[in-house]
Design an enzyme around this catalytic site. Sequence first.
Site, PDB file in Angstrom:
ATOM      1  N   ALA A  37       0.866  -1.336  -0.150  1.00 22.54           N
ATOM      2  CA  ALA A  37      -0.038  -0.030  -0.016  1.00 22.54           C
ATOM      3  C   ALA A  37       0.999   1.388  -0.147  1.00 22.54           C
ATOM      4  O   ALA A  37       0.397   2.356  -0.129  1.00 22.54           O
ATOM      5  CB  ALA A  37      -0.872   0.149   1.113  1.00 22.54           C
ATOM      6  N   LYS A  38       2.221   1.095   0.249  1.00 20.86           N
ATOM      7  CA  LYS A  38       3.060   2.187   0.408  1.00 20.86           C
ATOM      8  C   LYS A  38       2.505   3.478   0.972  1.00 20.86           C
ATOM      9  O   LYS A  38       2.863   4.675   0.447  1.00 20.86           O
ATOM     10  CB  LYS A  38       3.575   2.561  -1.203  1.00 20.86           C
ATOM     11  CG  LYS A  38       4.125   1.448  -1.930  1.00 20.86           C
ATOM     12  CD  LYS A  38       4.624   1.910  -3.195  1.00 20.86           C
ATOM     13  CE  LYS A  38       5.353   0.596  -4.110  1.00 20.86           C
ATOM     14  NZ  LYS A  38       4.531  -0.310  -4.293  1.00 20.86           N
ATOM     15  N   ARG A  39       2.034   3.264   2.061  1.00 16.10           N
ATOM     16  CA  ARG A  39       1.557   4.412   3.289  1.00 16.10           C
ATOM     17  C   ARG A  39       2.590   5.267   3.542  1.00 16.10           C
ATOM     18  O   ARG A  39       3.631   4.638   3.943  1.00 16.10           O
ATOM     19  CB  ARG A  39       0.614   4.017   4.309  1.00 16.10           C
ATOM     20  CG  ARG A  39      -0.592   3.322   3.629  1.00 16.10           C
ATOM     21  CD  ARG A  39      -1.572   3.952   2.743  1.00 16.10           C
ATOM     22  NE  ARG A  39      -2.886   3.428   2.464  1.00 16.10           N
ATOM     23  CZ  ARG A  39      -3.325   3.003   1.428  1.00 16.10           C
ATOM     24  NH1 ARG A  39      -2.626   2.869   0.438  1.00 16.10           N
ATOM     25  NH2 ARG A  39      -4.710   2.427   1.555  1.00 16.10           N
TER      26      ARG A  39
END
Length: 277
Positions: A95-97
């Site tokens: 999700a590369k938050r």
Amino acid sequence: MTPFGARLRAAMDARGPLCVGIDPHAALLASWGLDDDIAGLERFSRTVVEALADQVAVFKPQAAFFERFGSRGVAVLERTVADARAAGTLVLMDAKRGDIGSTMAAYAAAFLDPASPLFSDALTVSPYLGYGSLKPAVDLARESGAGLFVLALTSNPEGAEVQRAVREDGRTIGATMLAHLAAENAGAAPMGSFGAVVGATLGDLSSFDLDINGPLLAPGIGAQGASAADLPAVFGAAVGNVVPNVSRGVLAYGPDVSALRDSAKRFADEIRDAVAA
């Protein structure tokens, strides 16, 4: 819960280090003969999990391909995560938050709180608001026995603009992220829970210290041009902690279950041989 690094090490030793992405983009659904809708999304995801859950160490669902369908897509993602974990496969949510303060804490809670329906074994995060901005995720991962994979040296060409930039102390930003992760993993055995994303297509990385005592997620095998045979040259002495990610190279063989399994096994065998050489 046993820390993620220990669980990942056990899974890699038992099944090999292969990570298979679950990336249901429209073109791939079409190639499987599926419509680009909720039914196609669910059929695709269930088939991948049922075909490969007993073969691979890690599944990596790409959250965006589920989120594009709104709440119904997120519901499919929840079921996919639950089914994969119930089958004994670790789940790395891609999700590369990345954010600050309470917002970062909320992102972390969505994926790293065991009470969340999206709880995953690990999460990809972006540190480019400053590594310290990840503290809520780091703290919750430690508390819940989960892991993080921090973008450090990514395979996309644009990444170098930030990751190869040189700080006042002479270190690149990418090297700085690796150093932070090594500090997080200090003393962990058999392997720390805080990993880096390092592209398998980047060539010689001997100028970077990849020995972070943690896993190195390596996208780029297969369709992006890297091969299992490239791994020792790219990762050097740290190759034993590499988790190579393959998505299209495996998924292109669906929806035939036998073909999916054969493709995953081929990649796993090639990776195992390359790492052992």
